[in-house]
Scaffold this active site. Structure first.
Site, PDB file in Angstrom:
ATOM      1  N   LYS A  46       0.815  -1.228   0.000  1.00 39.97           N
ATOM      2  CA  LYS A  46       0.000   0.000   0.000  1.00 39.97           C
ATOM      3  C   LYS A  46       0.839   1.265   0.000  1.00 39.97           C
ATOM      4  O   LYS A  46       0.437   2.286  -0.561  1.00 39.97           O
ATOM      5  CB  LYS A  46      -0.979   0.015   1.179  1.00 39.97           C
ATOM      6  CG  LYS A  46      -0.353  -0.151   2.555  1.00 39.97           C
ATOM      7  CD  LYS A  46      -0.270  -1.587   2.974  1.00 39.97           C
ATOM      8  CE  LYS A  46       0.612  -1.768   4.181  1.00 39.97           C
ATOM      9  NZ  LYS A  46       0.419  -3.012   4.868  1.00 39.97           N
TER      10      LYS A  46
ATOM     11  N   ILE B 291      -9.835  -8.892   4.564  1.00 35.88           N
ATOM     12  CA  ILE B 291     -11.203  -8.427   4.235  1.00 35.88           C
ATOM     13  C   ILE B 291     -11.246  -8.009   2.761  1.00 35.88           C
ATOM     14  O   ILE B 291     -10.435  -7.184   2.344  1.00 35.88           O
ATOM     15  CB  ILE B 291     -11.606  -7.198   5.099  1.00 35.88           C
ATOM     16  CG1 ILE B 291     -11.427  -7.480   6.583  1.00 35.88           C
ATOM     17  CG2 ILE B 291     -13.027  -6.761   4.783  1.00 35.88           C
ATOM     18  CD1 ILE B 291     -11.658  -6.247   7.469  1.00 35.88           C
TER      19      ILE B 291
ATOM     20  N   GLY C 101      -6.028  -6.291   5.150  1.00 32.55           N
ATOM     21  CA  GLY C 101      -5.609  -7.702   5.167  1.00 32.55           C
ATOM     22  C   GLY C 101      -6.564  -8.611   4.436  1.00 32.55           C
ATOM     23  O   GLY C 101      -6.755  -8.503   3.225  1.00 32.55           O
TER      24      GLY C 101
ATOM     25  N   LYS D 293      -3.530   3.329   3.194  1.00 34.35           N
ATOM     26  CA  LYS D 293      -4.715   2.524   2.863  1.00 34.35           C
ATOM     27  C   LYS D 293      -5.919   3.421   2.575  1.00 34.35           C
ATOM     28  O   LYS D 293      -6.715   3.153   1.673  1.00 34.35           O
ATOM     29  CB  LYS D 293      -5.020   1.567   4.018  1.00 34.35           C
ATOM     30  CG  LYS D 293      -3.939   0.491   4.183  1.00 34.35           C
ATOM     31  CD  LYS D 293      -4.045  -0.186   5.532  1.00 34.35           C
ATOM     32  CE  LYS D 293      -3.065  -1.320   5.692  1.00 34.35           C
ATOM     33  NZ  LYS D 293      -2.915  -1.767   7.081  1.00 34.35           N
TER      34      LYS D 293
ATOM     35  N   GLU E 169      -5.879  -6.258  -3.643  1.00 37.35           N
ATOM     36  CA  GLU E 169      -6.845  -6.557  -2.574  1.00 37.35           C
ATOM     37  C   GLU E 169      -6.157  -6.614  -1.204  1.00 37.35           C
ATOM     38  O   GLU E 169      -6.698  -6.165  -0.190  1.00 37.35           O
ATOM     39  CB  GLU E 169      -7.539  -7.888  -2.867  1.00 37.35           C
ATOM     40  CG  GLU E 169      -8.625  -8.263  -1.908  1.00 37.35           C
ATOM     41  CD  GLU E 169      -9.772  -7.265  -1.884  1.00 37.35           C
ATOM     42  OE1 GLU E 169     -10.542  -7.228  -2.833  1.00 37.35           O
ATOM     43  OE2 GLU E 169      -9.896  -6.509  -0.893  1.00 37.35           O
TER      44      GLU E 169
ATOM     45  N   VAL F 238      -5.225  -3.350   1.529  1.00 31.40           N
ATOM     46  CA  VAL F 238      -6.075  -2.666   2.522  1.00 31.40           C
ATOM     47  C   VAL F 238      -6.842  -3.693   3.343  1.00 31.40           C
ATOM     48  O   VAL F 238      -7.523  -4.560   2.790  1.00 31.40           O
ATOM     49  CB  VAL F 238      -7.095  -1.712   1.839  1.00 31.40           C
ATOM     50  CG1 VAL F 238      -7.908  -0.972   2.907  1.00 31.40           C
ATOM     51  CG2 VAL F 238      -6.403  -0.719   0.931  1.00 31.40           C
TER      52      VAL F 238
ATOM     53  N   GLU G 288       4.745  -3.025  10.158  1.00 28.93           N
ATOM     54  CA  GLU G 288       5.540  -2.728   8.972  1.00 28.93           C
ATOM     55  C   GLU G 288       7.029  -2.822   9.327  1.00 28.93           C
ATOM     56  O   GLU G 288       7.409  -2.776  10.499  1.00 28.93           O
ATOM     57  CB  GLU G 288       5.233  -1.299   8.490  1.00 28.93           C
ATOM     58  CG  GLU G 288       3.820  -1.105   7.998  1.00 28.93           C
ATOM     59  CD  GLU G 288       3.465  -2.059   6.860  1.00 28.93           C
ATOM     60  OE1 GLU G 288       4.119  -2.053   5.822  1.00 28.93           O
ATOM     61  OE2 GLU G 288       2.506  -2.839   7.040  1.00 28.93           O
TER      62      GLU G 288
END
Ligand code: NDP
Ligand code: HSE
Length: 431
Positions: A106, A137, A135, A206, A130, A133, A191
């Site tokens: 991201k 979901i 994880g 994100k 996908e 942002v 991170e």
């Protein structure tokens, strides 16, 4: 569609390992469901000797990222090394080699994504993101597909697992901030540079992506207002609880009088709101659409397997579409959109003043608040320290951020105020 799709991964760390595990273990299931035969052909990492806890067939591991990017047999390059460079160069080269790309990066997309998506469009390939942002979901799919019929009214998200994990540990177990952060790092949530997590930078990356998808604007990271959780103390968490709130690092994007808000900051959320119950590494994204109304998406926001789940879903999605198109939903808006300045937002507020414990102090502070049209909803003062300072907590009704900043500047200059005032924006309905 080809019957066999060769996948190459660059970066065999937390997410790379989870993705490889899923590809090795669930490819039969995926084939039964979709007819797509995913084969993990190469994995590149700087260190291929370290035990990653999974068995990798002979000849798959390499230290040379070029062996992935330039292999003519590889159809999809999965970038999971993180950082800006050389990740960007690898992705651009893969795109020029006409390979689809999937990334969880991201930070790269928020800052360099406009160029990357343009390059992908030029070359007729796709960039899947996908996993970038929230994880596991599937929120990107929700915004691009599930809610495509809606004007998006607002998006509110808890979208950094590390900071939510820290706040939850501080709230529920009274764990120190630094210990909770260490634990999040050990669990693989943080991170490489954890200041990205705790200073709101990762959340802002994100949110940049979510705002683009929601309102069709180009990726505009520099326009996001961001504030992290480092100034939140155990005392604020306790006061918030006494007032009936949880403190969460919230990402907000919404349309407000024709302007788009994009902001990340600690936020007090009423205990009775579902999103206030999202704890630990879990993330949740609330999306309000003009047709659908309120919707909420919940799941693990970080970690090897949840993120790997999103990466593999992206690969399947791209292969199923198979036609190479630009990231749907990003950059379609006409150029006349306007991003709202932070001083122009309106919110309710929590203030913690460090006030001398002496008569008349509250009236001085409330007088200044009143001069700026900031109306008090409730006040708490705990303890007695005659001649010393005590926390004076004020909850205020909806006010303008500009007025709040000016009032605080004036209040912090009072001789009866000993330290900088802390304030937290508050969500919820006015009493
Ligand atoms: P890790 O640090 O665990 O893994 C990155 C891996 O890439 C390391 O093994 C690293 O090797 C390797 N690497 C670095 N440079 C190169 C290179 N030039 N060539 C090949 N390999 C290289 O990171 P994560 O797995 O946690 O994160 C990866 C990406 O996914 C990041 O963009 C992150 O923001 C994103 N992400 C992470 C999530 C998580 O839960 N961890 C969730 C969602 C997204 P070395 O260790 O030797 O440097
Ligand atoms: N560091 C990130 C987080 C990883 O804690 O949410 C998932 O994007």
């Amino acid at each position: 569609m080809k019957d066999k799709i060769n996948v190459g991964i660059i970066g065999f760390g937390t997410v790379g390992t989870g993705t490889a595990k899923i590809l090795f273990e669930n490819s039969e299931l995926i084939k039964k469901r979709t007819g797509i035969d995913l084969v993990l052909k190469r994995i590149a990492d700087l260190d291929i000797k370290r035990d990653r806890g999974i068995k990798v067939p002979e000849g798959v591991l390499t230290t040379d990222a070029d062996a992935v990017i330039n292999d003519p047999d590889i159809d999809v390059v999965v970038e999971l090394m993180g950082g800006i460079r050389p990740a960007k160069d690898f992705i651009i080269q893969a795109i020029k080699n006409k390979k689809h790309v999937v990334t969880a990066n991201k930070a790269l997309l928020a800052t360099e994504g406009n160029e990357i998506f343009a390059e992908a469009e030029k070359n007729g390939v796709e960039v899947g993101f996908e996993a970038s942002v929230a994880g596991g979901i599937p929120i990107i799919k929700v915004l691009r597909e599930g809610l495509v019929a809606n004007n998006i009214v607002a998006v509110y998200g808890i979208i950094n697992g590390t900071s939510n994990y820290i706040l939850t540990k501080m709230t529920d177990e009274k764990v120190e901030f630094s210990d909770a952060l260490k634990e999040a790092q050990r669990l693989g949530y943080a991170e490489a540079d954890p200041t990205f997590d705790i200073e709101g930078i990762d959340t802002a990356h994100k949110l940049t992506i979510l705002s683009s998808l929601s309102y069709g604007i180009p990726l505009s990271y520099n326009e996001v207002y961001k504030e992290g959780i480092t100034k939140i103390t155990a005392q604020d968490i306790e006061f918030a609880s006494e007032l009936g709130y949880k403190i969460k690092l919230l990402a907000i994007t919404k349309l407000s009088n024709g302007e788009i808000e994009m902001r990340v900051h600690p936020t007090m959320i009423p205990n009775e709101y579902l999103i206030s119950k999202v704890d630990g590494v879990f993330n949740a994204v609330y999306v309000e659409g003009d047709a659908v109304g309120s919707t909420l998406y919940y799941g693990r926001g970080a970690g090897d397997m949840p993120t790997g789940s999103a990466v593999v879903a992206d690969i399947v999605d791209i292969v199923q579409r198979g036609n190479g198109q630009k990231a749907k939903g990003i950059g379609y808006a006409s150029a006349d959109y306007k991003i709202r300045k932070m001083e122009d937002i309106e919110s309710m507020y929590y203030f913690r003043f460090s006030a001398m414990d002496q008569p008349g102090v509250l009236s001085k502070i409330s007088g200044i608040l009143g001069n700026y049209n900031i109306s008090i909803a409730s006040v708490i003062q705990k303890g007695r320290r005659l001649g010393g300072s005590v926390p004076l907590v004020v909850l205020a009704h909806t006010a303008k951020e500009r007025d709040v900043l000016n009032a605080i500047k004036e209040i912090d200059n009072l001789p009866v105020v000993s330290d900088k005032t802390l304030f937290i924006r508050v969500e919820g309905s006015e009493e």
